[in-house]
Scaffold this active site. Structure first.
Site, PDB file in Angstrom:
ATOM      1  N   ASP A 239     -59.244 -79.194   3.021  1.00 30.16           N
ATOM      2  CA  ASP A 239     -59.981 -78.309   3.945  1.00 30.16           C
ATOM      3  C   ASP A 239     -60.589 -79.073   5.109  1.00 30.16           C
ATOM      4  O   ASP A 239     -61.559 -78.611   5.731  1.00 30.16           O
ATOM      5  CB  ASP A 239     -61.070 -77.534   3.188  1.00 30.16           C
ATOM      6  CG  ASP A 239     -60.475 -76.677   2.079  1.00 30.16           C
ATOM      7  OD1 ASP A 239     -61.136 -76.510   1.049  1.00 30.16           O
ATOM      8  OD2 ASP A 239     -59.331 -76.221   2.245  1.00 30.16           O
TER       9      ASP A 239
HETATM   10  N1  LIG Z   1     -53.713 -81.133   0.622  1.00 26.51           N
HETATM   11  C1  LIG Z   1     -54.253 -79.916   0.781  1.00 26.51           C
HETATM   12  N2  LIG Z   1     -53.891 -78.904  -0.027  1.00 26.51           N
HETATM   13  C2  LIG Z   1     -54.452 -77.670   0.137  1.00 26.51           C
HETATM   14  C3  LIG Z   1     -55.434 -77.457   1.124  1.00 26.51           C
HETATM   15  C4  LIG Z   1     -55.791 -78.547   1.973  1.00 26.51           C
HETATM   16  O1  LIG Z   1     -56.609 -78.400   2.903  1.00 26.51           O
HETATM   17  N3  LIG Z   1     -55.185 -79.756   1.771  1.00 26.51           N
HETATM   18  N4  LIG Z   1     -56.066 -76.216   1.195  1.00 26.51           N
HETATM   19  C5  LIG Z   1     -55.971 -75.452  -0.061  1.00 26.51           C
HETATM   20  C6  LIG Z   1     -56.530 -74.059  -0.127  1.00 26.51           C
HETATM   21  N5  LIG Z   1     -57.834 -74.105  -0.714  1.00 26.51           N
HETATM   22  C7  LIG Z   1     -58.819 -73.575   0.063  1.00 26.51           C
HETATM   23  O2  LIG Z   1     -58.520 -72.960   1.080  1.00 26.51           O
HETATM   24  C8  LIG Z   1     -58.095 -74.620  -2.010  1.00 26.51           C
HETATM   25  C9  LIG Z   1     -57.219 -74.366  -3.040  1.00 26.51           C
HETATM   26  C10 LIG Z   1     -57.457 -74.887  -4.309  1.00 26.51           C
HETATM   27  C11 LIG Z   1     -58.576 -75.661  -4.564  1.00 26.51           C
HETATM   28  C12 LIG Z   1     -58.810 -76.211  -5.924  1.00 26.51           C
HETATM   29  O3  LIG Z   1     -59.691 -77.032  -6.149  1.00 26.51           O
HETATM   30  N6  LIG Z   1     -57.936 -75.736  -6.848  1.00 26.51           N
HETATM   31  C13 LIG Z   1     -57.922 -76.132  -8.267  1.00 26.51           C
HETATM   32  C14 LIG Z   1     -57.288 -77.508  -8.347  1.00 26.51           C
HETATM   33  C15 LIG Z   1     -55.803 -77.297  -8.040  1.00 26.51           C
HETATM   34  C16 LIG Z   1     -55.054 -78.617  -7.955  1.00 26.51           C
HETATM   35  O4  LIG Z   1     -55.566 -79.638  -8.440  1.00 26.51           O
HETATM   36  O5  LIG Z   1     -53.980 -78.615  -7.331  1.00 26.51           O
HETATM   37  C17 LIG Z   1     -59.268 -76.054  -8.842  1.00 26.51           C
HETATM   38  O6  LIG Z   1     -59.807 -74.957  -8.716  1.00 26.51           O
HETATM   39  O7  LIG Z   1     -59.759 -77.004  -9.453  1.00 26.51           O
HETATM   40  C18 LIG Z   1     -59.465 -75.927  -3.544  1.00 26.51           C
HETATM   41  C19 LIG Z   1     -59.245 -75.398  -2.261  1.00 26.51           C
HETATM   42  C20 LIG Z   1     -54.532 -75.343  -0.471  1.00 26.51           C
HETATM   43  N7  LIG Z   1     -54.036 -76.653  -0.665  1.00 26.51           N
END
Ligand SMILES: Nc1nc2c(c(=O)[nH]1)N[C@@H](CN(C=O)c1ccc(C(=O)N[C@@H](CCC(=O)O)C(=O)O)cc1)CN2
EC number: 3.5.1.10
Length: 295
Positions: A239
Site C-alpha cells: 500500500d
Molecule cells: N505487493 C503488494 N501486494 C498487494 C498490495 C500492495 O500494495 N503490494 N495491495 C494489496 C491489497 N490490500 C489492500 O488494499 C491488502 C490485501 C491483503 C492484505 C493482507 O494482509 N492479507 C492477508 C495476508 C495475505 C498474504 O500474506 O498474502 C492478511 O490478512 O494477513 C493487506 C492489504 C493487494 N496486494
C-alpha cells in the site's frame, strides 16, 4: 471520458504520445516542430516539469491526416532525432485502443462488477481478457460478462506456483494491465518488479492512513470523520505504491464498521474506475514515488 461509437469521435485516427526526459528548455518546441513538420494537428497537449526529480513529462494527442498508415511510422521516424537529442523515454499508442487487462479478485464483487459494466458500456477503454480469483466466488459474475474465470488458490506455501500461473495467464492473453479489484493477497516482490507500472490496486482507505488489512475497522476504532479509497500502482511495499487517484466521503459517530464498509464500496469503485481509465488513456506517468496525472 471514453465513449464507444461517440459521434464526436475523431474522423482521423489519433495517436497519443507520452514522454519523459531530463528537464531543459526546448522540449515542447522540438516535439511540436516534428508534429508540425508532418502536417500533424495537436488536439490535446499537457506537460509538467517535476521540481522533485528534475524530469519533464508530456502527453500529446495528435491527428496525422494524409500520412500512410495513419502516421505512426512517420512519427516514429521523425521523432528519432529528438529522442536522441533530449534522451526521451517515450511511448506511442492509438487513442482509444482497448487495453488488454486481467482483473484479480478475492470475494468482494463491487469493483469487479463496476469495471465489467463500464467496459461493456464503453466507458472504459479496456479489453478484459481474464478474471483471476483466489476464491471461486466471483466466477459467475465473470461468466455473466463473457470473461474467462481462472480459479488460482493461494496459500503461503503455494504462492510461487500461483504467481507463476498468473504470469502464464498474463503472457498468454497479452495483458498489458493487471487490476487488483479488492484482491486480498500480497504480491511477491519478484512479481511486483516483473510487472512494475502495470499493476493497479484499490486500497479501501485514504492512504497513508490505515494501510494493510481491515482499514474500515481501523478507521472506526480511530473515530474518523472521513473514510476514503486510494488507487495506486502496486510495489513490494504494501500500500505504498505511487498514488493515482483518491476520494473521500464524510461519516460520523453514528456509523458502525459494517456501515463504513457499505458506504466505502461506492467510493472504492469510482476511485478505481478513474485510475484505470486514466492509465488506459496514457494519462498517468510515474515520477519517482509519485505520479503525474494529465486528466
Ligand atoms: N505487493 C503488494 N501486494 C498487494 C498490495 C500492495 O500494495 N503490494 N495491495 C494489496 C491489497 N490490500 C489492500 O488494499 C491488502 C490485501 C491483503 C492484505 C493482507 O494482509 N492479507 C492477508 C495476508 C495475505 C498474504 O500474506 O498474502 C492478511 O490478512 O494477513 C493487506 C492489504 C493487494 N496486494
Amino acid at each position: 471520458m471514453h465513449l464507444a461509437n461517440d459521434p464526436a469521435a475523431p474522423a482521423t485516427p489519433e495517436w497519443v504520445l507520452t514522454l519523459s526526459c531530463p528537464d531543459r528548455p526546448g522540449i515542447v518546441h522540438a516535439v511540436s516542430g516534428v508534429i508540425a513538420g508532418l502536417g500533424g494537428n495537436i488536439t490535446e497537449s499537457q506537460q509538467f516539469g517535476s521540481p522533485v526529480t528534475g524530469r519533464f513529462y508530456m502527453r500529446v494527442q495528435v491527428a496525422l491526416p494524409g500520412t500512410p498508415d495513419d502516421g505512426a511510422d512517420a512519427l516514429r521516424d521523425a521523432l528519432a532525432r529528438v529522442v536522441a537529442e533530449f534522451d526521451l523515454t517515450w511511448d506511442l499508442d492509438r487513442v482509444g485502443r482497448a487495453v488488454p487487462t486481467v482483473i484479480m479478485v478475492s470475494k468482494e464483487a463491487h469493483c469487479l462488477n463496476d469495471l465489467l459494466f463500464r467496459q461493456r458500456a464503453g466507458d472504459l477503454p479496456l479489453d478484459v481478457v481474464a478474471v483471476v480469483g483466489n476464491h471461486p466466488d466471483l466466477a459467475g459474475l465473470a461468466t455473466f460478462y463473457g470473461v474467462p474465470f481462472h480459479h488460482v488458490p493461494v496459500t503461503r506455501d503455494t504462492k510461487p506456483e500461483a504467481e507463476a500461473e498468473l504470469l502464464r495467464i498474463v503472457e498468454s492473453t497479452g495483458a498489458e494491465l493487471v487490476v487488483l479489484a479488492r484482491y486480498m493477497q500480497i504480491l511477491s516482490d519478484e512479481l511486483c518488479v516483473r510487472l512494475a507500472g502495470h499493476v493497479i490496486n484499490i486500497h479501501h482507505s485514504f492512504l497513508p492512513s490505515f494501510k494493510g488489512a481491515r482499514p474500515y475497522h481501523q478507521a472506526f476504532e480511530r473515530g474518523v470523520k472521513l473514510i476514503g479509497a486510494t488507487s495506486h500502482y502496486v510495489t513490494g511495499d504494501l500500500d505504498e505504491g505511487p498514488i493515482i487517484e483518491q476520494e473521500v466521503e464524510r461519516v460520523d459517530h453514528t456509523r458502525n464498521p459494517a456501515e463504513l464498509v457499505a458506504l466505502g464500496q461506492d467510493v472504492e469503485r469510482r476511485t478505481l474506475a478513474r485510475a484505470v481509465r486514466w492509465h488506459a488513456e496514457h494519462r498517468v506517468l510515474l515520477d519517482g514515488l509519485r505520479t503525474v496525472v494529465f486528466r
